[in-house]
Design a protein around this motif. Structure first.
Motif, PDB file in Angstrom:
ATOM      1  N   ARG A 243       0.821  -1.204   0.000  1.00 46.04           N
ATOM      2  CA  ARG A 243       0.000   0.000   0.000  1.00 46.04           C
ATOM      3  C   ARG A 243       0.862   1.263   0.000  1.00 46.04           C
ATOM      4  O   ARG A 243       1.938   1.291   0.604  1.00 46.04           O
ATOM      5  N   SER A 244       0.318   2.303  -0.623  1.00 46.04           N
ATOM      6  CA  SER A 244       0.889   3.644  -0.540  1.00 46.04           C
ATOM      7  C   SER A 244      -0.246   4.639  -0.409  1.00 46.04           C
ATOM      8  O   SER A 244      -1.393   4.319  -0.711  1.00 46.04           O
ATOM      9  N   ARG A 245       0.084   5.838   0.036  1.00 47.97           N
ATOM     10  CA  ARG A 245      -0.954   6.860   0.203  1.00 47.97           C
ATOM     11  C   ARG A 245      -0.482   8.193  -0.334  1.00 47.97           C
ATOM     12  O   ARG A 245       0.536   8.736   0.095  1.00 47.97           O
ATOM     13  N   GLN A 246      -1.228   8.710  -1.306  1.00 52.41           N
ATOM     14  CA  GLN A 246      -0.986  10.074  -1.780  1.00 52.41           C
ATOM     15  C   GLN A 246      -1.784  11.012  -0.876  1.00 52.41           C
ATOM     16  O   GLN A 246      -3.007  10.973  -0.846  1.00 52.41           O
ATOM     17  N   TYR A 247      -1.083  11.856  -0.115  1.00 52.51           N
ATOM     18  CA  TYR A 247      -1.768  12.671   0.885  1.00 52.51           C
ATOM     19  C   TYR A 247      -1.754  14.161   0.591  1.00 52.51           C
ATOM     20  O   TYR A 247      -2.441  14.936   1.257  1.00 52.51           O
ATOM     21  N   LEU A 248      -0.998  14.592  -0.415  1.00 55.63           N
ATOM     22  CA  LEU A 248      -1.032  15.988  -0.841  1.00 55.63           C
ATOM     23  C   LEU A 248      -1.209  16.046  -2.351  1.00 55.63           C
ATOM     24  O   LEU A 248      -0.446  15.418  -3.100  1.00 55.63           O
ATOM     25  N   GLY A 249      -2.208  16.812  -2.782  1.00 59.51           N
ATOM     26  CA  GLY A 249      -2.390  17.060  -4.198  1.00 59.51           C
ATOM     27  C   GLY A 249      -1.460  18.165  -4.667  1.00 59.51           C
ATOM     28  O   GLY A 249      -0.447  18.461  -4.026  1.00 59.51           O
ATOM     29  N   GLY A 250      -1.775  18.781  -5.773  1.00 59.54           N
ATOM     30  CA  GLY A 250      -0.874  19.742  -6.380  1.00 59.54           C
ATOM     31  C   GLY A 250      -0.372  20.828  -5.443  1.00 59.54           C
ATOM     32  O   GLY A 250      -1.153  21.606  -4.901  1.00 59.54           O
ATOM     33  N   HIS A 251       0.931  20.869  -5.252  1.00 51.28           N
ATOM     34  CA  HIS A 251       1.575  21.906  -4.443  1.00 51.28           C
ATOM     35  C   HIS A 251       2.988  22.089  -4.975  1.00 51.28           C
ATOM     36  O   HIS A 251       3.490  21.252  -5.743  1.00 51.28           O
ATOM     37  N   THR A 252       3.614  23.169  -4.596  1.00 51.03           N
ATOM     38  CA  THR A 252       4.949  23.481  -5.108  1.00 51.03           C
ATOM     39  C   THR A 252       5.989  23.277  -4.019  1.00 51.03           C
ATOM     40  O   THR A 252       5.819  23.729  -2.888  1.00 51.03           O
ATOM     41  N   VAL A 253       7.057  22.580  -4.378  1.00 50.42           N
ATOM     42  CA  VAL A 253       8.179  22.349  -3.474  1.00 50.42           C
ATOM     43  C   VAL A 253       9.445  22.833  -4.165  1.00 50.42           C
ATOM     44  O   VAL A 253       9.648  22.572  -5.368  1.00 50.42           O
ATOM     45  N   THR A 254      10.292  23.526  -3.412  1.00 55.46           N
ATOM     46  CA  THR A 254      11.572  23.996  -3.950  1.00 55.46           C
ATOM     47  C   THR A 254      12.708  23.322  -3.194  1.00 55.46           C
ATOM     48  O   THR A 254      12.798  23.419  -1.967  1.00 55.46           O
ATOM     49  N   LEU A 255      13.567  22.646  -3.923  1.00 59.72           N
ATOM     50  CA  LEU A 255      14.754  22.008  -3.358  1.00 59.72           C
ATOM     51  C   LEU A 255      15.911  22.255  -4.315  1.00 59.72           C
ATOM     52  O   LEU A 255      15.736  22.233  -5.539  1.00 59.72           O
ATOM     53  N   GLY A 256      17.083  22.454  -3.756  1.00 57.54           N
ATOM     54  CA  GLY A 256      18.247  22.705  -4.610  1.00 57.54           C
ATOM     55  C   GLY A 256      18.061  23.888  -5.525  1.00 57.54           C
ATOM     56  O   GLY A 256      18.661  23.948  -6.601  1.00 57.54           O
ATOM     57  N   GLY A 257      17.215  24.844  -5.114  1.00 58.16           N
ATOM     58  CA  GLY A 257      16.980  26.035  -5.923  1.00 58.16           C
ATOM     59  C   GLY A 257      16.035  25.810  -7.090  1.00 58.16           C
ATOM     60  O   GLY A 257      15.840  26.719  -7.911  1.00 58.16           O
ATOM     61  N   VAL A 258      15.419  24.631  -7.182  1.00 57.23           N
ATOM     62  CA  VAL A 258      14.534  24.308  -8.303  1.00 57.23           C
ATOM     63  C   VAL A 258      13.134  24.015  -7.772  1.00 57.23           C
ATOM     64  O   VAL A 258      12.956  23.133  -6.919  1.00 57.23           O
ATOM     65  N   ALA A 259      12.140  24.738  -8.265  1.00 57.96           N
ATOM     66  CA  ALA A 259      10.757  24.550  -7.847  1.00 57.96           C
ATOM     67  C   ALA A 259      10.038  23.595  -8.794  1.00 57.96           C
ATOM     68  O   ALA A 259      10.206  23.672 -10.019  1.00 57.96           O
ATOM     69  N   LEU A 260       9.233  22.706  -8.215  1.00 60.86           N
ATOM     70  CA  LEU A 260       8.419  21.790  -9.008  1.00 60.86           C
ATOM     71  C   LEU A 260       7.003  21.753  -8.440  1.00 60.86           C
ATOM     72  O   LEU A 260       6.809  21.784  -7.226  1.00 60.86           O
ATOM     73  N   GLY A 261       6.032  21.646  -9.336  1.00 58.88           N
ATOM     74  CA  GLY A 261       4.668  21.381  -8.935  1.00 58.88           C
ATOM     75  C   GLY A 261       4.481  19.869  -8.843  1.00 58.88           C
ATOM     76  O   GLY A 261       4.682  19.164  -9.832  1.00 58.88           O
ATOM     77  N   ILE A 262       4.124  19.378  -7.668  1.00 62.28           N
ATOM     78  CA  ILE A 262       4.118  17.929  -7.435  1.00 62.28           C
ATOM     79  C   ILE A 262       2.904  17.498  -6.605  1.00 62.28           C
ATOM     80  O   ILE A 262       2.199  18.323  -6.029  1.00 62.28           O
TER      81      ILE A 262
END
Length: 275
Positions: A243-262
């Motif tokens: 089993r796995s659980r997707q618990y957050l829908g579309g949001h933006t995370v920035t790591l290493g200076g790079v932002a992604l919508g995930i």
């Protein structure tokens, strides 16, 4: 968030299990054993990120992700995949990421998707899409023993015609994946596809998915979930790290200076074996 969650990868010997697949009711359906299991946080983006982005995220001390979901194929795949090649898969795997293959095929009859399941041909559609999904995974260097997760977006599982069509399609897709040596994963919302699969399992239906990816979102992006339990799916079904659980829908995370919508998920289930 800088707190690192424990990320572990367990290698399991490849083979074929002659036991009852979790969530199904027969030993006749031989399910490929998982070649690799991952526990930790996974993100997925509509388009597979560039290798430079994957490297930047991996190197950031604040990174809590150890897995990435990628859309390997399907007529309902929403975004182009200019980065997604066998070389990309090999490089991402070699750098320590776990890969979650996703196939976006035909959607429920009540969806607005251009490619919908036809109740009269659901089984043949599922069979064809399952064969295609296995081929798409193999072309990217994702080996048998890997799961491919069928992306079935939310639908009205209380409508008997819709629910029956989705179930027929999914069962045929699962059987086609098994025939090619792949595990059949299934992604859907907790209150539609996951509820339906749980009911089918309790009814003794065969050819159900091997691994479930449950979508139930929380609104607080500061939350970090580390559980795969869900109220619609008894803990006695899909046990043993399936089993796995997707618990957050579309949001933006920035790591290493790079932002992604995930989207973000907590994972405790099979992932791709590469090579």
């Amino acid at each position: 968030m800088s707190t690192a969650l424990r990320l572990s990868t367990v290698l399991v010997v490849l083979g074929v299990l002659g036991t009852v697949p979790t969530g199904t009711a027969t030993a006749a359906d031989l399910v490929p054993a998982p070649g690799r299991i991952f526990t930790g946080q996974v993100f997925d983006a509509c388009t597979a990120p560039a290798l430079s982005t994957m490297d930047a995220w991996k190197a950031d001390p604040a990174n809590r992700y150890g897995g990435v979901g990628v859309y390997v194929g399907g007529s309902s795949r929403a975004c182009d995949q200019p980065q997604l090649t066998a070389a990309w898969v090999a490089a991402v795997d070699a750098s320590g990421w776990s890969i979650v293959p996703i196939y976006a095929g035909a959607q429920a009859p009540d969806r607005t998707s251009a490619n919908r399941i036809n109740a009269a041909t659901a089984t043949s559609q599922g069979r064809a899409d399952g064969a295609e999904a296995a081929g798409d995974a193999g072309a990217l260097g994702i080996a048998p023993g890997s799961p491919v997760y069928l992306d079935m977006e939310a639908y009205d599982q209380k409508d008997p015609t819709v629910a029956a069509a989705v179930l027929d399609y999914t069962r045929a897709w699962d059987a086609a994946m098994h025939a090619e040596g792949y595990r059949a994963g299934f992604y859907s919302s907790a209150d539609s596809g996951i509820t339906a699969m749980g009911a089918a399992a309790r009814a003794g239906t065969t050819d159900l998915p091997d691994d479930l990816w449950i979508a139930r979102w929380v609104g607080d992006t500061s939350k970090v979930i580390t559980s795969t339990s869900d109220p619609v799916l008894p803990d006695t079904l899909w046990t043993g790290r399936t089993r796995s659980r997707q618990y957050l829908g579309g949001h933006t995370v920035t790591l290493g200076g790079v932002a992604l919508g995930i989207d973000t998920s907590y994972w405790d289930a099979p992932v791709a074996v590469v090579g």
